[in-house]
Structures are given as structure tokens and as C-alpha cells.
Design a protein around this motif. Structure first.
Motif, mmCIF file in Angstrom:
data_model
loop_
_atom_site.group_PDB
_atom_site.id
_atom_site.type_symbol
_atom_site.label_atom_id
_atom_site.label_comp_id
_atom_site.label_asym_id
_atom_site.label_seq_id
_atom_site.Cartn_x
_atom_site.Cartn_y
_atom_site.Cartn_z
ATOM 1 N N ARG A 47 1.457 3.624 5.496
ATOM 2 C CA ARG A 47 1.816 2.642 6.337
ATOM 3 C C ARG A 47 2.802 1.559 5.759
ATOM 4 N NH1 ARG A 47 -1.802 -0.719 9.629
ATOM 5 N NH2 ARG A 47 -2.858 -1.067 7.751
ATOM 6 N N VAL A 48 2.561 1.290 4.267
ATOM 7 C CA VAL A 48 3.402 0.525 3.597
ATOM 8 C C VAL A 48 4.922 1.194 3.451
ATOM 9 C CG1 VAL A 48 3.952 -0.549 1.430
ATOM 10 C CG2 VAL A 48 1.645 -0.927 2.362
ATOM 11 N N TYR A 49 4.961 2.643 3.208
ATOM 12 C CA TYR A 49 6.066 3.225 3.198
ATOM 13 C C TYR A 49 6.801 3.304 4.760
ATOM 14 C CZ TYR A 49 9.388 7.196 3.010
ATOM 15 O OH TYR A 49 10.531 7.767 3.070
ATOM 16 N N ALA A 57 14.604 -0.715 3.813
ATOM 17 C CA ALA A 57 14.648 -0.618 2.317
ATOM 18 C C ALA A 57 15.303 0.586 1.728
ATOM 19 C CB ALA A 57 13.082 -0.398 1.852
ATOM 20 N N ALA A 58 16.336 0.163 0.904
ATOM 21 C CA ALA A 58 17.287 1.258 0.486
ATOM 22 C C ALA A 58 16.448 2.599 0.001
ATOM 23 C CB ALA A 58 18.255 0.810 -0.804
ATOM 24 N N ASP A 59 15.258 2.243 -0.704
ATOM 25 C CA ASP A 59 14.668 3.292 -1.255
ATOM 26 C C ASP A 59 13.176 3.156 -0.905
ATOM 27 O OD1 ASP A 59 13.059 5.244 -2.659
ATOM 28 O OD2 ASP A 59 14.302 5.140 -4.515
ATOM 29 N N PRO A 60 12.465 3.370 0.341
ATOM 30 C CA PRO A 60 11.162 3.211 0.692
ATOM 31 C C PRO A 60 9.998 3.284 -0.399
ATOM 32 C CG PRO A 60 12.528 3.828 2.460
ATOM 33 C CD PRO A 60 13.262 4.173 1.269
ATOM 34 N N GLU A 61 10.252 4.442 -1.065
ATOM 35 C CA GLU A 61 9.177 5.020 -1.899
ATOM 36 C C GLU A 61 9.150 4.046 -3.043
ATOM 37 O OE1 GLU A 61 7.373 9.073 -3.934
ATOM 38 O OE2 GLU A 61 9.180 9.238 -2.490
ATOM 39 N N LEU A 63 10.263 1.089 -3.041
ATOM 40 C CA LEU A 63 9.798 -0.442 -2.828
ATOM 41 C C LEU A 63 8.329 -0.435 -2.653
ATOM 42 C CD1 LEU A 63 11.337 -2.801 -0.935
ATOM 43 C CD2 LEU A 63 9.010 -2.407 -0.095
ATOM 44 N N MET A 64 7.779 0.744 -1.967
ATOM 45 C CA MET A 64 6.305 0.928 -1.784
ATOM 46 C C MET A 64 5.730 0.775 -3.204
ATOM 47 S SD MET A 64 4.180 4.164 -0.488
ATOM 48 C CE MET A 64 4.466 5.060 -1.978
ATOM 49 N N ASN A 65 6.242 1.823 -4.191
ATOM 50 C CA ASN A 65 5.395 1.665 -5.478
ATOM 51 C C ASN A 65 5.660 0.483 -6.295
ATOM 52 O OD1 ASN A 65 4.752 4.438 -5.269
ATOM 53 N ND2 ASN A 65 6.707 5.276 -6.051
ATOM 54 N N ASP A 66 6.526 -0.329 -6.196
ATOM 55 C CA ASP A 66 6.734 -1.511 -6.772
ATOM 56 C C ASP A 66 5.749 -2.592 -6.071
ATOM 57 O OD1 ASP A 66 8.933 -0.660 -8.332
ATOM 58 O OD2 ASP A 66 10.433 -1.524 -7.195
ATOM 59 N N ALA A 67 5.586 -2.267 -4.802
ATOM 60 C CA ALA A 67 4.475 -3.284 -4.173
ATOM 61 C C ALA A 67 3.175 -3.006 -4.742
ATOM 62 C CB ALA A 67 4.716 -3.152 -2.616
ATOM 63 N N PHE A 68 2.907 -1.662 -4.707
ATOM 64 C CA PHE A 68 1.504 -1.499 -5.370
ATOM 65 C C PHE A 68 1.169 -1.705 -6.759
ATOM 66 C CE2 PHE A 68 0.925 0.936 -1.142
ATOM 67 C CZ PHE A 68 -0.373 0.674 -1.041
ATOM 68 N N TRP A 88 -2.600 -9.018 2.549
ATOM 69 C CA TRP A 88 -2.080 -9.367 1.058
ATOM 70 C C TRP A 88 -1.006 -8.059 0.866
ATOM 71 C CZ3 TRP A 88 -3.842 -7.678 -3.995
ATOM 72 C CH2 TRP A 88 -3.415 -8.577 -4.984
ATOM 73 N N VAL A 89 -1.352 -7.004 1.039
ATOM 74 C CA VAL A 89 -0.302 -5.857 0.807
ATOM 75 C C VAL A 89 0.817 -6.057 1.170
ATOM 76 C CG1 VAL A 89 -0.246 -3.269 0.534
ATOM 77 C CG2 VAL A 89 -2.343 -4.481 -0.295
ATOM 78 N N PHE A 90 0.863 -6.247 2.689
ATOM 79 C CA PHE A 90 1.999 -6.173 3.486
ATOM 80 C C PHE A 90 2.799 -7.316 3.003
ATOM 81 C CE2 PHE A 90 0.062 -2.889 6.066
ATOM 82 C CZ PHE A 90 1.247 -1.773 6.191
ATOM 83 N N LYS A 91 2.088 -8.559 2.791
ATOM 84 C CA LYS A 91 2.831 -9.566 2.471
ATOM 85 C C LYS A 91 3.761 -9.645 1.128
ATOM 86 C CE LYS A 91 0.916 -13.525 2.988
ATOM 87 N NZ LYS A 91 0.123 -14.538 2.948
ATOM 88 N N ILE A 92 3.095 -8.807 0.341
ATOM 89 C CA ILE A 92 3.887 -8.201 -0.881
ATOM 90 C C ILE A 92 5.074 -7.551 -0.635
ATOM 91 C CG2 ILE A 92 3.581 -7.078 -3.120
ATOM 92 C CD1 ILE A 92 0.736 -8.251 -3.482
ATOM 93 N N ALA A 93 4.782 -6.556 0.261
ATOM 94 C CA ALA A 93 5.809 -5.494 0.269
ATOM 95 C C ALA A 93 6.967 -6.211 1.219
ATOM 96 C CB ALA A 93 5.459 -4.173 1.186
ATOM 97 N N ARG A 94 6.621 -6.984 2.112
ATOM 98 C CA ARG A 94 7.672 -7.734 2.922
ATOM 99 C C ARG A 94 8.511 -8.799 1.739
ATOM 100 N NH1 ARG A 94 8.005 -12.941 5.878
ATOM 101 N NH2 ARG A 94 9.458 -12.618 7.528
ATOM 102 N N ASN A 95 7.679 -9.223 0.994
ATOM 103 C CA ASN A 95 8.627 -10.456 0.141
ATOM 104 C C ASN A 95 9.577 -9.384 -0.863
ATOM 105 O OD1 ASN A 95 7.418 -12.457 0.889
ATOM 106 N ND2 ASN A 95 5.597 -12.618 -0.403
ATOM 107 N N GLN A 96 9.087 -8.228 -1.195
ATOM 108 C CA GLN A 96 9.895 -7.111 -2.034
ATOM 109 C C GLN A 96 10.993 -6.873 -1.124
ATOM 110 O OE1 GLN A 96 8.330 -7.101 -5.170
ATOM 111 N NE2 GLN A 96 8.412 -4.958 -5.205
ATOM 112 N N ILE A 97 11.104 -6.758 0.032
ATOM 113 C CA ILE A 97 11.991 -6.326 1.062
ATOM 114 C C ILE A 97 13.115 -7.531 1.060
ATOM 115 C CG2 ILE A 97 12.827 -5.809 3.594
ATOM 116 C CD1 ILE A 97 10.303 -4.074 3.609
#
Length: 200
Positions: A47-49, A57-61, A63-68, A88-97
Motif C-alpha cells: 500500500r505504501v508503494y 514519486a520518481a522511484d516509488p520503490e 521512496l517506499m524503502n526510504d520511508a521504511f 504514522w507510516v503513511f505520514k512519513i511516506a507523504r513527507n518523503q514525497i
């Protein structure tokens, strides 16, 4: 992965191993248990991917790995239940984006106009390319009529299957504001689709 496929992904809370509760898995992950980290990752990574890809995201994978990576390096400070962990996980992923988009804007601002035009011609619209990779160019075209916040709400709701309350937490907004954003987004999409349906 298309939005239709992503929307059908099971609710991640049901993916954790049944013999251990979320609290037990979380405590083991905080203590450095690699298997517990893996269970948390497996429960959410699809779901994060999908969220990262749908938001352009230019590279979703990556970005997902960086978020985790950020999740697991900060997991010791997390306090909350399973739903709050997901938020919390989605907040981190969104901030990364958001950070990625800001970096892209700075790179364009720092380049000459000619270089920016060449880069734009070479790479095209990042969000459209992400959707094309997912095999869903039509959906990308529809979401372009929305604001960035409206797109976040729609993607978190439809792709990531978060509740309104969880989206409010991810985006740092009141529940009423999220409901209003969702209403406006769906009305805008409906009007846009109606206009497309009218014969020219």
C-alpha cells in the motif's frame, strides 16, 4: 500495479501473523527483532508503494524503502495502536514525497530555462509517468484536475484504503477539513468526467 488492483489490496491490519498481536510484534521490533520488522514491512509495503506511485514519486520503490528505513530507525519512539502505526507510516511516506517534489522544484529553479525545458521534454510530467508505469494513464489524467491536497486525500482513501480519521492524522488536518477536501475532489472529478462524456 493499477489503481484498481491497488484498491483491492487487503487491509494491512489483517496481514499480521495471527499467533501474535500487533503489540507483541511492535515490542519485538523495538527490541531489534528482525523477523518482527519484516512482519511490519510485509503488512504495509504494497500500500505504501501504491501510494508513492499514485502520487508521482520518481522511484516509488526507492521512496517506499526510504520511508521504511525512517520508520525502523525511529520505531523506538512510536507509541500507539495498529491503526496509528499505519497512519504514522503513511505520514512519513507523504513527507518523503513532499520533500522529493521540493528538491525537484529547486533543481529546476537552479537550472537555466533551456535546461529546464530540455529536462521537461525528456522526463515529461512525473505524476503521469508514474501512472503510466502502473498501467493507468487514464486515472492520472483525471487526477490532474485536483489540487495536491485533494490528490493526497483521494489516493490515501482509494489506493491506501485509509479512513478519514487516519488521513486527517497523516495530513495533519482536522477530520472536517479532510471531509471537505474529499467532497470537493469527488465533485471536481464528477464535473470533469461529465464534461468528457458530453459529445463535442
Amino acid at each position: 500495479m493499477s489503481l484498481g488492483l491497488a484498491a483491492s489490496v487487503e487491509n494491512w491490519s489483517g496481514l499480521l501473523m495471527v499467533e501474535r498481536s500487533f503489540d507483541q510484534i511492535l515490542e519485538k521490533a523495538k527490541a531489534g527483532d528482525g523477523r518482527a520488522f519484516e512482519e511490519l514491512y510485509e503488512s504495509m509495503h504494497r500500500r505504501v508503494y501504491a501510494f508513492a506511485a499514485a502520487r508521482g514519486a520518481a522511484d516509488p520503490e526507492a521512496l517506499m524503502n526510504d520511508a521504511f528505513l525512517k520508520v525502523f530507525t525511529n520505531i523506538a519512539v512510536f507509541v500507539g495502536n495498529e491503526a496509528q502505526f499505519g497512519g504514522w507510516v503513511f505520514k512519513i511516506a507523504r513527507n518523503q514525497i513532499i520533500d522529493e517534489f521540493r528538491r525537484q522544484e529547486r533543481r529546476v529553479d537552479e537550472s537555466d530555462l533551456d535546461e529546464a525545458n530540455e529536462a521537461s521534454a525528456a522526463t515529461g510530467n512525473v505524476e503521469s509517468e508514474a501512472f503510466a508505469r502502473m498501467g493507468d494513464e487514464w486515472v492520472a489524467a483525471q487526477l490532474e484536475v485536483l489540487t495536491a491536497e485533494q490528490r493526497d486525500v483521494v489516493v490515501l482513501r482509494v489506493v491506501s484504503n485509509l479512513t478519514i480519521e487516519e488521513i486527517a492524522d497523516v495530513m495533519g488536518k482536522r477530520i472536517g477539513a479532510i471531509k471537505a477536501l474529499q467532497r470537493r475532489a469527488f465533485r471536481t472529478l464528477a464535473r470533469h468526467l461529465d464534461r468528457q462524456a458530453v459529445p463535442q
